[in-house]
Design a protein around this motif. Sequence first.
Motif, mmCIF file in Angstrom:
data_model
loop_
_atom_site.group_PDB
_atom_site.id
_atom_site.type_symbol
_atom_site.label_atom_id
_atom_site.label_comp_id
_atom_site.label_asym_id
_atom_site.label_seq_id
_atom_site.Cartn_x
_atom_site.Cartn_y
_atom_site.Cartn_z
ATOM 1 N N ALA A 1 0.841 -1.209 0.000
ATOM 2 C CA ALA A 1 0.000 0.000 0.000
ATOM 3 C C ALA A 1 0.872 1.254 0.000
ATOM 4 C CB ALA A 1 -0.940 -0.007 1.198
ATOM 5 N N TRP A 2 1.910 1.237 0.829
ATOM 6 C CA TRP A 2 2.838 2.366 0.905
ATOM 7 C C TRP A 2 3.490 2.620 -0.453
ATOM 8 C CZ3 TRP A 2 4.733 6.639 2.647
ATOM 9 C CH2 TRP A 2 6.087 6.954 2.623
ATOM 10 N N GLY A 3 3.946 1.575 -1.116
ATOM 11 C CA GLY A 3 4.613 1.720 -2.409
ATOM 12 C C GLY A 3 3.701 2.255 -3.495
ATOM 13 N N ILE A 4 2.505 1.699 -3.586
ATOM 14 C CA ILE A 4 1.538 2.162 -4.594
ATOM 15 C C ILE A 4 1.145 3.606 -4.328
ATOM 16 C CG2 ILE A 4 -0.826 1.857 -5.438
ATOM 17 C CD1 ILE A 4 -0.338 -1.215 -4.955
ATOM 18 N N ALA A 5 0.873 3.912 -3.066
ATOM 19 C CA ALA A 5 0.484 5.277 -2.713
ATOM 20 C C ALA A 5 1.608 6.262 -3.010
ATOM 21 C CB ALA A 5 0.096 5.339 -1.240
ATOM 22 N N THR A 6 2.841 5.858 -2.730
ATOM 23 C CA THR A 6 3.974 6.742 -2.988
ATOM 24 C C THR A 6 4.082 7.069 -4.468
ATOM 25 O OG1 THR A 6 5.150 5.880 -1.060
ATOM 26 C CG2 THR A 6 6.465 7.007 -2.714
ATOM 27 N N LEU A 7 3.908 6.069 -5.299
ATOM 28 C CA LEU A 7 3.951 6.296 -6.746
ATOM 29 C C LEU A 7 2.842 7.269 -7.170
ATOM 30 C CD1 LEU A 7 5.237 5.590 -9.474
ATOM 31 C CD2 LEU A 7 3.636 3.694 -9.621
ATOM 32 N N LEU A 8 1.629 7.041 -6.697
ATOM 33 C CA LEU A 8 0.518 7.948 -7.017
ATOM 34 C C LEU A 8 0.773 9.351 -6.479
ATOM 35 C CD1 LEU A 8 -2.544 5.631 -6.268
ATOM 36 C CD2 LEU A 8 -1.787 6.455 -8.521
ATOM 37 N N TRP A 9 1.338 9.422 -5.302
ATOM 38 C CA TRP A 9 1.626 10.696 -4.648
ATOM 39 C C TRP A 9 2.631 11.502 -5.456
ATOM 40 C CZ3 TRP A 9 3.512 10.741 1.140
ATOM 41 C CH2 TRP A 9 3.157 11.931 1.744
#
Length: 153
Positions: free
Chosen positions: A47-55
């Motif tokens: 979740a952290w990785g996907i969110a970071t990319l979107l962020w």
Amino acid sequence: MPEIGIYSALAAATHYLALGIGLSGIYNRGKHLKAGHLQSALSADNAWGIATLLWIVSGLLRAFGGLEKGSAYYLHNHFFWLKMTLFGLIFLLELWPMVRLIQVRLRKEKTLPGVMMQRFALISFVQVGLIVAMILCASLMARGYGVLAASAS
């Protein structure tokens, strides 16, 4: 011009949603690592990785894609630079856990040394604090604080 407004709203919504998902992901990664639950930590890390990319993508679009106040606004603001410095610290702190957790996934490891899990948990909790500081910077920046003197005229 309405199209830009829609894209701006979508980029902002993506940015805010990624923040919520990412903050929760990094906190939960730390919590699960501290408890010694590697598989749960890996799920939170996803979740952290996907969110970071979107962020990152939505942030770049908002700052430099002509959707918000314009790049000059951001580049001439102390709080933007402080926010980017905090982001850089988060990224540097993330390098070791990111590389090691990718290795865990690739090798299908079931555990990590306890001391490593505790260090990664501490890193995750420090990152939570840095993200909260980034949010404060973003809030101040959005309200016009931190504008460099040269761009104020």
